[in-house]
Scaffold this motif. Structure first.
Motif, short mmCIF file in Angstrom:
data_model
loop_
_atom_site.label_atom_id
_atom_site.label_comp_id
_atom_site.label_asym_id
_atom_site.label_seq_id
_atom_site.Cartn_x
_atom_site.Cartn_y
_atom_site.Cartn_z
N UNK A 33 0.81 -1.22 0.00
CA UNK A 33 0.00 0.00 0.00
C UNK A 33 0.85 1.27 0.00
N UNK A 34 2.08 1.18 -0.56
CA UNK A 34 2.94 2.36 -0.61
C UNK A 34 2.62 3.11 -1.90
N UNK A 35 1.50 3.80 -1.88
CA UNK A 35 0.96 4.40 -3.10
C UNK A 35 0.43 5.80 -2.84
N UNK A 36 0.54 6.66 -3.85
CA UNK A 36 -0.07 7.98 -3.77
C UNK A 36 -1.58 7.91 -3.97
N UNK A 37 -2.03 6.87 -4.64
CA UNK A 37 -3.44 6.74 -5.01
C UNK A 37 -3.95 5.40 -4.49
N UNK A 38 -4.34 5.36 -3.23
CA UNK A 38 -4.75 4.10 -2.62
C UNK A 38 -6.23 3.85 -2.82
#
Length: 484
Positions: A33-38
């Motif tokens: 979940x290392x995301x800018x858009x989760x």
């Protein structure tokens, strides 16, 4: 009664806490979940169910994720980050608290089917220079006691995902753990064996290919090779089998040659480097799945495939560090928004991947380079945009590498614009940018539109903060009790 200084410290922590309120191989996936858009966790869980994926591995114990998994009947491996090993090894009070908060509370009727707790993630990695090595066993022993107190030790198994660099050999049959790991590995596998846990290993043929120009490309896949490896009576035609059997040989040297093995991570990136593309990712992952589900096993374990295989990964993670390479953000079999990147049969009942449903996107608009503007001063703007947003597909080998100078500018501007939730000011760039309603995507180079959900990331930060406040509470209380 606590000494006044301790009382003050504990009251301070309470204030902080209050302020925070503002036998056959089974195919699973890693959900990072290392995301800018989760995506919303509930959307991801629906994606898992629609694709009949019954096993998932996460890298922490995010309460939003675990809440979304309740009642799904999906088997879950939760994780404890390496940075928490020190505190987890220091006190059973802390491990008890962690188990209560992250395991017991979810394992109720209609709850979450937690099967494993991953204690650390590749803690013996050579590049860590032994930083976490002495913490693993104490953390395991404390957590095992805590699971026993919660009457969960017979069901929830502790594991330690290891990188394949933990062992080495020129031939599989001569496999051995790195000399400096022999003692800790002997202790670890003895613990795993005593408690009915498998050995979890992460294997990446792509990284072997990426890091070595002499590595034969066809040996990384499962389609046959002209560079087979002969090891006595055994012939290896792919890197996975060779790597797996090197581990089998290393375990055999320690007296645990029959220990079950789970593949914690394996996959192929689809962008960000030469050799990382949609075709290669599909061919590798499909070859791996077919190979595992054939139950052929490997030369040292014929007819015995890995216990479970967790593909890396479910979704692209556009905020991951690119220190290992730009490909790090492109491992997903789905893009960040849950759309399948390529045709893949997981062998779980569906012939092809099914896309995520009911994804909430931002409006269909993009930020591009203003064609009427002078681009002489654009370099600094691109640098700033790409230092914050993800521009890895623009680099050599990436899917957007050949869209031209103006296209590169537009891609960088749009990545930043979407990250900023399409804030009008974020497409200004001193007059060099403009908003368009026409999709500027070219071929495989996709100009993304962000998703609207931002609650998960902020909630996760809150819960991580919440947990550490609790841990600090225990530490200060323990110090005060000892000193005073």
């Amino acid at each position: 009664m606590l000494e006044p200084r301790c009382t003050a410290a504990l009251l301070f922590l309470v204030a902080l806490w209050s302020s925070a309120l503002v036998a056959e191989s089974a195919i699973g996936v890693n959900w990072g979940a290392v995301s800018f858009h989760r995506l919303k966790p509930s959307t991801v869980v629906d994606l898992l169910k629609d694709n009949k994926i019954q096993k998932v591995k996460i890298f922490d114990a995010d309460p939003d994720v675990l809440t979304a998994l309740m009642g799904s009947r999906i088997q879950v491996m939760v994780g404890i980050p390496n940075e928490m090993l020190a505190v987890m090894s220091s006190s059973t009070d802390i491990s008890d608290l962690w188990v209560r908060q992250n395991v017991s509370r979810y394992m109720v009727k209609g709850g979450v089917d937690i099967r494993y707790v991953a204690v650390g993630n590749e803690p013996f990695l050579a590049s860590y220079s032994g930083q976490f090595q002495s913490l693993v066993m104490p953390a395991l022993l404390n957590l095992q006691q805590s699971l026993a107190k919660a009457n969960l030790a017979g069901y929830v198994k502790l594991v330690v995902p290891c990188n394949a660099d933990a062992y080495e050999s020129s031939l599989p049959s001569q496999g051995a753990f790195r000399p400096e790991l022999t003692q800790i590995m002997t202790q670890l596998v003895s613990f795993l064996n005593s408690n009915g846990s498998p050995f979890v290993v992460n294997i990446y043929p792509f990284l072997s290919l990426y890091g070595n120009s002499d590595f034969p490309q066809d040996y990384a896949f499962f389609e046959g090779t002209s560079h087979s490896v002969t090891d006595g009576p055994n012939v290896y035609t792919n890197a996975f089998d060779g790597n797996f059997d090197t581990l089998v040989a290393a375990l055999t040297k320690l007296g645990y040659g029959q220990m079950p093995i789970v593949i914690g991570e394996i996959g192929w990136p689809s962008d960000g480097a030469i050799g990382a593309n949609l075709t290669a990712a599909r061919v590798f992952n499909q070859g791996l799945i077919n190979h595992a589900l054939s139950n052929k096993g490997t030369p040292l374990r014929p007819g015995i495939p890995p216990m479970d295989i967790f593909l890396f990964s479910l979704l692209d993670e556009g905020a991951k560090s690119v220190l290992p390479g730009n490909f790090e953000r492109h491992w997903g079999i789905f893009s960040f928004d849950g759309q399948a990147k390529y045709a893949l049969n997981l062998g779980l009942g569906n012939k092809l991947l099914k896309n995520a449903k009911n994804v909430q996107y931002l409006p269909s608009r993009w930020c591009i380079a203003n064609p009427s503007s002078n681009m002489n001063t654009v370099a600094n703007h691109i640098q700033i945009a790409c230092s914050i947003a993800d521009c890895t597909t623009l680099n050599y080998g990436g899917s957007c590498n050949e869209i031209g100078a103006k296209g590169n500018v537009s891609y960088a501007f749009n990545s930043y614009y979407q990250l900023k939730m399409q804030d009008e000011r974020s497409c200004d760039f001193d007059g060099l940018g403009m908003v368009t309603f026409r999709d500027p995507s070219v071929g495989d180079c996709r100009f993304l539109v962000g998703v609207t959900d931002k609650t998960s990331a902020s909630s996760s930060r809150y819960h991580g903060y919440h947990w550490w406040v609790k841990v600090l509470f225990f530490i200060i209380q323990g110090i005060c009790s000892f000193v005073f």
